[in-house]
Design a protein around this motif. Structure first.
Motif, PDB file in Angstrom:
ATOM      1  N   ARG A 158      -8.856 -17.070  16.144  1.00 39.25           N
ATOM      2  CA  ARG A 158      -8.620 -16.444  17.285  1.00 39.25           C
ATOM      3  C   ARG A 158      -7.245 -16.321  17.762  1.00 39.25           C
ATOM      4  N   ASN A 159      -6.597 -17.507  17.488  1.00 42.37           N
ATOM      5  CA  ASN A 159      -5.211 -17.578  18.054  1.00 42.37           C
ATOM      6  C   ASN A 159      -4.014 -17.038  17.095  1.00 42.37           C
ATOM      7  N   GLN A 160      -4.557 -16.431  16.202  1.00 42.63           N
ATOM      8  CA  GLN A 160      -3.835 -15.768  15.104  1.00 42.63           C
ATOM      9  C   GLN A 160      -3.280 -14.340  15.374  1.00 42.63           C
ATOM     10  N   VAL A 161      -2.173 -13.897  15.258  1.00 44.97           N
ATOM     11  CA  VAL A 161      -1.801 -12.521  15.595  1.00 44.97           C
ATOM     12  C   VAL A 161      -1.954 -11.740  14.387  1.00 44.97           C
ATOM     13  N   VAL A 162      -3.023 -10.736  14.276  1.00 53.23           N
ATOM     14  CA  VAL A 162      -3.237  -9.831  13.440  1.00 53.23           C
ATOM     15  C   VAL A 162      -2.754  -8.422  13.547  1.00 53.23           C
ATOM     16  N   ASP A 163      -2.933  -7.520  12.948  1.00 55.94           N
ATOM     17  CA  ASP A 163      -2.950  -6.191  12.846  1.00 55.94           C
ATOM     18  C   ASP A 163      -4.349  -5.784  13.122  1.00 55.94           C
ATOM     19  N   LEU A 164      -4.832  -5.274  14.301  1.00 53.15           N
ATOM     20  CA  LEU A 164      -6.119  -5.092  14.222  1.00 53.15           C
ATOM     21  C   LEU A 164      -6.425  -3.588  13.810  1.00 53.15           C
ATOM     22  N   ILE A 165      -5.561  -2.777  13.458  1.00 53.16           N
ATOM     23  CA  ILE A 165      -5.789  -1.449  12.878  1.00 53.16           C
ATOM     24  C   ILE A 165      -5.475  -1.389  11.719  1.00 53.16           C
ATOM     25  N   SER A 166      -4.990  -2.454  10.938  1.00 48.69           N
ATOM     26  CA  SER A 166      -4.942  -2.540   9.400  1.00 48.69           C
ATOM     27  C   SER A 166      -6.171  -2.141   8.554  1.00 48.69           C
ATOM     28  N   LEU A 167      -6.194  -1.415   7.665  1.00 48.49           N
ATOM     29  CA  LEU A 167      -7.242  -1.070   6.826  1.00 48.49           C
ATOM     30  C   LEU A 167      -7.665  -2.526   6.108  1.00 48.49           C
ATOM     31  N   LEU A 168      -6.711  -3.366   5.895  1.00 44.51           N
ATOM     32  CA  LEU A 168      -7.162  -4.682   5.376  1.00 44.51           C
ATOM     33  C   LEU A 168      -8.022  -5.618   6.328  1.00 44.51           C
ATOM     34  N   ASN A 169      -7.772  -5.341   7.539  1.00 40.66           N
ATOM     35  CA  ASN A 169      -8.633  -6.058   8.288  1.00 40.66           C
ATOM     36  C   ASN A 169     -10.023  -5.291   8.804  1.00 40.66           C
ATOM     37  N   GLY A 170     -10.092  -4.328   8.211  1.00 42.49           N
ATOM     38  CA  GLY A 170     -11.532  -3.338   8.427  1.00 42.49           C
ATOM     39  C   GLY A 170     -11.235  -2.438   9.015  1.00 42.49           C
ATOM     40  N   ALA A 171     -10.171  -1.866   9.856  1.00 45.52           N
ATOM     41  CA  ALA A 171     -10.121  -0.669  10.507  1.00 45.52           C
ATOM     42  C   ALA A 171     -10.305   0.688   9.845  1.00 45.52           C
ATOM     43  N   THR A 172     -10.922   1.439  10.546  1.00 45.23           N
ATOM     44  CA  THR A 172     -11.152   2.813   9.846  1.00 45.23           C
ATOM     45  C   THR A 172     -10.955   3.974  10.833  1.00 45.23           C
ATOM     46  N   CYS A 173     -10.533   5.075  10.074  1.00 40.54           N
ATOM     47  CA  CYS A 173     -10.354   6.331  10.973  1.00 40.54           C
ATOM     48  C   CYS A 173     -11.715   7.070  11.070  1.00 40.54           C
ATOM     49  N   LEU A 174     -12.292   7.484  12.406  1.00 39.61           N
ATOM     50  CA  LEU A 174     -13.517   8.035  12.352  1.00 39.61           C
ATOM     51  C   LEU A 174     -13.310   9.357  12.715  1.00 39.61           C
ATOM     52  N   GLY A 175     -12.426  10.135  13.098  1.00 45.63           N
ATOM     53  CA  GLY A 175     -12.200  11.361  13.547  1.00 45.63           C
ATOM     54  C   GLY A 175     -11.060  11.759  13.794  1.00 45.63           C
ATOM     55  N   PHE A 176     -10.527  13.116  13.670  1.00 48.45           N
ATOM     56  CA  PHE A 176      -9.403  13.849  14.279  1.00 48.45           C
ATOM     57  C   PHE A 176      -9.204  15.019  14.468  1.00 48.45           C
ATOM     58  N   SER A 177      -8.379  15.496  14.923  1.00 50.37           N
ATOM     59  CA  SER A 177      -8.235  17.145  15.398  1.00 50.37           C
ATOM     60  C   SER A 177      -7.717  18.072  14.343  1.00 50.37           C
ATOM     61  N   ASN A 178      -6.479  17.310  13.776  1.00 48.12           N
ATOM     62  CA  ASN A 178      -6.033  18.239  12.657  1.00 48.12           C
ATOM     63  C   ASN A 178      -5.222  17.492  11.702  1.00 48.12           C
ATOM     64  N   ALA A 179      -5.122  17.702  10.418  1.00 53.18           N
ATOM     65  CA  ALA A 179      -4.600  16.652   9.332  1.00 53.18           C
ATOM     66  C   ALA A 179      -4.308  17.693   8.104  1.00 53.18           C
ATOM     67  N   HIS A 180      -3.595  18.948   8.519  1.00 53.98           N
ATOM     68  CA  HIS A 180      -3.172  19.859   7.774  1.00 53.98           C
ATOM     69  C   HIS A 180      -2.354  19.478   6.457  1.00 53.98           C
ATOM     70  N   TYR A 181      -1.432  18.593   6.663  1.00 57.32           N
ATOM     71  CA  TYR A 181      -0.477  18.021   5.895  1.00 57.32           C
ATOM     72  C   TYR A 181      -0.797  16.328   5.219  1.00 57.32           C
ATOM     73  N   GLY A 182      -1.446  15.744   6.064  1.00 58.03           N
ATOM     74  CA  GLY A 182      -1.468  14.514   5.694  1.00 58.03           C
ATOM     75  C   GLY A 182      -3.019  13.684   6.557  1.00 58.03           C
ATOM     76  N   HIS A 183      -3.601  13.210   6.174  1.00 58.52           N
ATOM     77  CA  HIS A 183      -4.883  12.531   6.752  1.00 58.52           C
ATOM     78  C   HIS A 183      -4.443  11.143   7.470  1.00 58.52           C
ATOM     79  N   PRO A 184      -4.799  11.001   8.766  1.00 55.12           N
ATOM     80  CA  PRO A 184      -4.489  10.001   9.723  1.00 55.12           C
ATOM     81  C   PRO A 184      -5.041   8.651   9.105  1.00 55.12           C
ATOM     82  N   LYS A 185      -5.888   8.617   8.087  1.00 56.95           N
ATOM     83  CA  LYS A 185      -6.286   7.300   7.655  1.00 56.95           C
ATOM     84  C   LYS A 185      -5.132   6.633   6.577  1.00 56.95           C
ATOM     85  N   ASN A 186      -4.161   7.497   6.714  1.00 62.38           N
ATOM     86  CA  ASN A 186      -2.801   6.990   5.915  1.00 62.38           C
ATOM     87  C   ASN A 186      -1.827   5.944   6.709  1.00 62.38           C
ATOM     88  N   VAL A 187      -2.277   6.210   8.269  1.00 61.43           N
ATOM     89  CA  VAL A 187      -1.392   5.325   8.999  1.00 61.43           C
ATOM     90  C   VAL A 187      -1.580   4.183   9.082  1.00 61.43           C
TER      91      VAL A 187
END
Length: 371
Positions: free
Chosen positions: A202-231
């Motif tokens: 609990r006291n460790q600073v982590v990247d809560l949106i990193s895919l390595l910590n289990g984050a996922t992209c669930l939806g988006f409005s537009n990904a014409h040139y590149g998918h938001p899961k890349n970020v």
């Protein structure tokens, strides 16, 4: 025009590529092209007149024509422990030299087992030496669980190069063994699934949106040139296609005007929703426009919500609240913002009016709540 049918699992996070943190730890043979090429982030290319001292240059993994007993294989360390939902074996440009068949085995290795793996030396024109082969035998990888049986591949013409394979196992793995029968080449391998990391303190600073910590992209409005899961990849973005980029909005005004705070007077916007790896409180956000020099968004806004066990979908309203108010961005730059969110499980990233950025980081603390 060739229609490419892409299965739903290919929208999930990818865990074998170098950009995600995957790596080759062993390969029986790297004669024509080293195994690391197979997990490169870039799309494979073909250069007609390019040759090396060993033969035709190929953008993938290609072994020599086997003249000894057995078959070729390699071991890949995945970016993190994950459940594998599907794979893509891409044979692009391997038309007379592709591997005829393949299979995949998987294991969840202990730290001790990982440390026993000899350091790999990747070099074209070589095969594994007796020392490395003897040490790798201790893993008994030929006995690992088979998650894809022996399966035929198709040649690397545009209409047949993409070989998708669904995986039915719900177990989590750290390593996979890729068997090719008996030899040949594969341009790219992609492993799609869901991360299953250990819960951080609990006291460790982590990247809560990193895919390595289990984050996922669930939806988006537009990904014409590149998918938001890349970020949410852990590595620095390598080029624009390795980020999230939308098309230019057609409803942008003829003449653009500015607000008092410097943001543009534009009504249109694009969005993406991400589920965090763990419920937590975000303390700092980074939006990186690396490589985006003439196409970065004017501004970005980030909202958060606690949705509990509910799966987000566009119809889920949720109790969204601002974590980061609309904030001006600039070209090819890291933008750090301080914030202090409540405990949340999801974030919604909104760019105005369009454009793209390379990476997003959401640094904070995991909360004790378990969903």
């Amino acid at each position: 025009m060739i229609e490419k049918i892409v299965p739903a699992f290919a929208q999930l996070s990818e865990f074998a590529s170098i950009g995600a943190g995957g790596g080759i730890v062993f390969a029986t043979d790297d004669f024509f092209a080293t195994c690391e090429n197979m997990i490169m982030d870039s799309e494979p290319v073909f250069i007609e007149d390019k040759y090396t001292e060993f033969g035709k240059w190929m953008d993938g993994w290609e072994t020599r024509r086997r003249r000894t007993a057995g078959h070729d294989w390699c071991i890949i360390k995945l970016a993190t422990k994950c459940v594998i939902r599907g794979l893509l074996v891409d044979t692009a440009f391997f038309t007379g030299n592709y591997a005829p068949k393949y299979s995949i085995q998987a294991a969840c290795l202990t730290t001790e087992e990982e440390e026993s793996i000899p350091t790999r030396v990747s070099k074209m024109g070589t095969a594994c030496n007796k020392f490395d082969a003897k040490h790798i035998e201790r893993l008994k990888s030929d006995k690992w669980d088979e998650i894809v049986p022996v399966t035929a591949l198709r040649p690397g013409y545009e209409e047949t190069r993409l070989n998708f394979q669904k995986v039915l196992s719900d177990d989590a793995w750290t390593h996979i063994r890729v068997n090719i029968y008996p030899d040949g080449g594969i341009a790219r391998l992609r492993v799609f699934g869901e991360a299953k990391p250990e819960r951080p303190p609990r006291n460790q600073v982590v990247d809560l949106i990193s895919l390595l910590n289990g984050a996922t992209c669930l939806g988006f409005s537009n990904a014409h040139y590149g998918h938001p899961k890349n970020v949410i990849k852990p590595s620095k973005g390598k080029c624009m296609s390795d980020g999230w980029e939308t098309a230019r909005r057609l409803d942008r005004p003829n003449v653009i005007e500015a607000n008092d705070d410097g943001t543009m007077k534009i009504t249109g916007q694009e969005w993406a929703v991400f589920k965090l790896g763990f419920p937590g409180k975000i303390k700092q956000i980074c939006v990186d426009t690396n490589h985006f020099k003439g196409n970065y968004p004017d501004s970005v806004k980030i909202e958060g919500a606690y949705l509990g066990r509910a799966d987000w979908c566009p119809e889920v309203v949720g109790n969204w609240h601002n974590i980061l108010k609309p904030s001006k961005l600039s070209a090819h730059n890291e933008h750090w913002f301080d914030c202090d969110s409540d405990v949340i499980t999801h974030i919604r990233v909104t760019m105005a009016p369009d454009g793209g950025f390379s990476r997003i980081r959401a640094l904070g603390y995991v909360d004790d709540q378990i969903i």
